[in-house]
Design a protein around this motif. Structure first.
Motif, mmCIF file in Angstrom:
data_model
loop_
_atom_site.group_PDB
_atom_site.id
_atom_site.type_symbol
_atom_site.label_atom_id
_atom_site.label_comp_id
_atom_site.label_asym_id
_atom_site.label_seq_id
_atom_site.Cartn_x
_atom_site.Cartn_y
_atom_site.Cartn_z
ATOM 1 N N ASN A 149 25.500 -57.269 19.447
ATOM 2 C CA ASN A 149 26.447 -57.726 19.947
ATOM 3 C C ASN A 149 27.622 -58.342 18.843
ATOM 4 O O ASN A 149 28.876 -58.350 19.116
ATOM 5 C CB ASN A 149 25.989 -59.526 20.850
ATOM 6 N N TYR A 150 26.916 -58.931 17.894
ATOM 7 C CA TYR A 150 27.861 -59.470 16.579
ATOM 8 C C TYR A 150 28.406 -58.284 15.992
ATOM 9 O O TYR A 150 29.654 -58.345 15.837
ATOM 10 C CB TYR A 150 27.004 -60.124 15.582
ATOM 11 N N ASN A 201 31.664 -57.371 18.348
ATOM 12 C CA ASN A 201 32.501 -58.324 18.234
ATOM 13 C C ASN A 201 33.275 -58.211 16.893
ATOM 14 O O ASN A 201 34.606 -58.401 16.895
ATOM 15 C CB ASN A 201 31.957 -59.808 18.628
ATOM 16 N N ASN A 211 19.106 -62.261 18.751
ATOM 17 C CA ASN A 211 20.261 -62.818 17.835
ATOM 18 C C ASN A 211 20.272 -64.295 17.557
ATOM 19 O O ASN A 211 20.155 -64.651 16.479
ATOM 20 C CB ASN A 211 21.593 -62.337 18.295
ATOM 21 N N VAL A 236 23.989 -54.945 24.371
ATOM 22 C CA VAL A 236 24.892 -55.575 23.640
ATOM 23 C C VAL A 236 25.341 -56.947 24.282
ATOM 24 O O VAL A 236 25.821 -57.788 23.471
ATOM 25 C CB VAL A 236 26.280 -54.462 23.540
ATOM 26 N N VAL A 237 25.492 -57.029 25.579
ATOM 27 C CA VAL A 237 26.080 -58.311 26.081
ATOM 28 C C VAL A 237 24.912 -59.217 26.795
ATOM 29 O O VAL A 237 25.335 -60.020 27.758
ATOM 30 C CB VAL A 237 27.033 -57.723 27.021
ATOM 31 N N ASN A 256 22.908 -61.314 26.002
ATOM 32 C CA ASN A 256 22.805 -62.752 25.535
ATOM 33 C C ASN A 256 24.148 -63.255 26.134
ATOM 34 O O ASN A 256 24.018 -64.384 26.791
ATOM 35 C CB ASN A 256 22.785 -63.091 24.113
ATOM 36 N N TYR A 257 25.399 -62.882 25.922
ATOM 37 C CA TYR A 257 26.614 -63.391 26.301
ATOM 38 C C TYR A 257 26.582 -63.653 27.972
ATOM 39 O O TYR A 257 27.115 -64.490 28.635
ATOM 40 C CB TYR A 257 27.628 -62.654 25.884
ATOM 41 N N THR A 258 26.000 -62.358 28.352
ATOM 42 C CA THR A 258 25.815 -62.505 30.318
ATOM 43 C C THR A 258 25.197 -63.612 30.538
ATOM 44 O O THR A 258 25.257 -64.372 31.518
ATOM 45 C CB THR A 258 25.420 -61.202 30.227
ATOM 46 N N THR A 306 33.429 -58.491 22.918
ATOM 47 C CA THR A 306 32.780 -57.429 23.631
ATOM 48 C C THR A 306 32.144 -58.202 24.870
ATOM 49 O O THR A 306 31.819 -59.408 24.760
ATOM 50 C CB THR A 306 31.612 -56.989 22.639
ATOM 51 N N GLY A 307 32.099 -57.365 25.876
ATOM 52 C CA GLY A 307 31.250 -58.097 27.344
ATOM 53 C C GLY A 307 32.126 -58.915 28.008
ATOM 54 O O GLY A 307 31.450 -59.431 29.067
ATOM 55 N N SER A 340 35.209 -66.591 22.494
ATOM 56 C CA SER A 340 33.885 -66.258 23.086
ATOM 57 C C SER A 340 33.031 -67.406 23.353
ATOM 58 O O SER A 340 32.694 -67.532 24.628
ATOM 59 C CB SER A 340 33.201 -65.715 22.111
#
Lengths: 266, 266, 266
Positions: free
Chosen positions: A26-27, A30, B26, C23-24, C26-28, C189-190, C242
């Motif tokens: 992810n990082y 980004n 992460n 990739v996403v 965590n953000y999701t 991203t994401g 973000s």
């Protein structure tokens, strides 16, 4: 120094194919987006024939290899070589386990790399010098980091960027030191991994004969962005630094980076 | 209470081997780095014989088990037992599916754990009490959380840390409540998972006979850091809290945590 | 427009099962928690029979398919259809490789989707129109995005949400444009992947006959939250955005979103 490639990245948005670890995916994505590049993350063997053919650069980061990741890296690396795009190796924790050593040896024998980017412990492991490596962290040791960078560059016929308080970049003949940076870099995960991806983006827009300059520019830009991001922060603001570094990767202009650069030809 | 281990972590940077889920890898790595520990993430079966031998602690978090992850956990857990380093189990969502129950049962029968850290629903599932668990979230139920923590600690012969508005820590005989915290903790993903890793770091620098105190210190430090991070935030600033928690894990001193601590011996 | 579902999400915390990319993830998860929903991430085939049975919605995002992920998606999708919960498809980079095309074709033929959410390049790839797609990014092209959304909705008998500067949502008959947003969305991203998960949460609390309105509300809420988050930021503050987006997903009320909404019936 004069920056040649940063603006080109922002104008052309090179696609950087990353096979990287689950901790920093992810990082890294980004960071590449902030810089102006386009990330594509895939480690699926079934896609390794097609993706390098429309990418501008390939990053192979062995941080959390599992399943068929090593196979995917070999396939993507060979395909990238055919396609003529630059391949960057980040040998995360290569000194830590025999599995990592074996995979890296195989990658180095079957794929031509434009750049190996690692910390002191990793480059020392590749140099097969005695070096006190501790897991995937940089460790510390007596070997001369400048010599290690130069030696590994000669050994594998590629550029080496050794990241640390000073970054040392060598192609086996030339040696450049980048003295920008901040102690906050090693306090966040993936700051080295992201630098590998940033280098890939710079290589992706550079002419082959100019790869060394592109690597120096990438490391200088990244270190200057981190230094700027850290300027208003306490040494303990590690979370805030993660975010501020992304902002700086997007904000810093070529002119600002040039003014900030502290680069020495050794 | 008096803190014994926080400074030791910051002085010795224990290496914490984490086999954890893809959602929090992460954040866990950044949290450990902020605290002063060194994370190493690997779930590759081929590395499980070597890594525990040079690590100071092992964390097994079953949040997104897939492929050969369960095998890797068993191999790493047994090797860590041989090496004499503490092993922490985070049984994420163990009540949610029969697969998770089976894996956790196998881990609990083949590996000796120093600590099981989970939320109320997870500890209740291990207690085999009736408890309304909802997926991987904490859920709510009628069972007495204090009793559940004590019961599971007795059942499996290890320490249990049950996280919630109050954290309950028991070794089957003793029971301690940590009353620090913030409602923002359950509003971000991985706040419990990171606590498991933080506990592993504290155990990694503690003497075996003092594991209970190390767990209480870890939970108190973490809850106090979160409480401090949340002090200037609105209850809706969940993104900002993620970042601020990392900053506090790096900034909070032993003295600050001691002053903040609200811990009860039950 | 009047919001019907946002408060229902915050009151009932629907469980959204996500099979999404590394990739996403965590953000999701953080985005769903900020919104008020509960994320559950699992791609383990052994769990696909149980999880959809106690979830309120399912998201299938093909961003980094590997190993048995495609099998898990098929199994979860069919089980979700049996259970009568809505299934959302995010065909990340479907135009980029033949592997992705094949997986998406199989998913579309074996699973009934409530919604397909993608960017212009992805929806154009599903429309089999000529469209200049670049890896997993949106690309740009001459085709009419409104027509593409409508055409794909008709072709697959589901709702389509095409994300971009304007979001176009169509069920094959109706077409709605959501004109809120910010240029910062594609810089992180994401942001599209998270929107897919947010749509799943809205669908998860809606009546089947009202799925179209739920999708419009989801896209409007998300775009308005991003727009608000960006209001005080520079266009280069990608990292800060973000974090600020998560804060807004938690903070924005139905009334605020209604006042902000710029939605057109075409």
């Amino acid at each position: 120094m004069q920056f040649k490639y940063l603006n080109l990245i922002r104008e052309t948005n090179p696609l950087v194919h990353c096979i990287t670890n689950i901790v920093v995916a992810n990082y890294t994505a980004n960071g590449l987006l902030a810089l102006g590049a386009s990330p594509l993350m895939s480690a699926n063997v079934a896609e390794m024939d097609e993706i390098p053919a429309f990418s501008q650069a390939l990053l192979l980061n062995i941080g959390t290899l599992n399943g068929t990741d090593a196979e995917a890296m070999l396939a993507a690396g060979k395909r990238a070589n055919q396609a003529g795009i630059p391949v960057v190796l980040d040998p995360v924790g290569v000194g830590a386990t025999s599995y990592r050593k074996n995979v890296v040896n195989r990658l180095l024998s079957e794929v031509r790399f434009a750049l190996i980017r690692g910390n002191a412990g990793e480059i020392a492991a590749l140099a097969e010098r005695d070096w006190q490596a501790k897991g995937v962290d940089a460790g510390s040791g007596a070997a001369d980091m400048r010599e290690a960078a130069k030696f590994v560059a000669q050994k594998y016929g590629c550029i080496v960027a050794l990241s640390g308080e000073t970054d040392w970049i060598s192609d086996g003949a030339r040696l450049v030191g980048v003295h920008n940076g901040t102690p906050l870099f090693p306090r966040i995960t993936g700051s080295g991994c992201l630098l590998g991806a940033v280098c890939a983006a710079f290589l992706g827009v550079a002419d082959k004969r100019d790869y060394f300059a592109a690597c120096v520019e990438a490391c200088t830009f990244y270190a200057a962005a981190g230094e700027t991001a850290a300027e208003t922060l306490l040494p303990t603001q590690t979370g805030t630094f993660s975010t501020a570094l992304l902002d700086q990767l997007a904000a810093m202009t070529a002119q600002q980076a040039e003014e900030k650069a502290r680069v020495s030809d050794e």
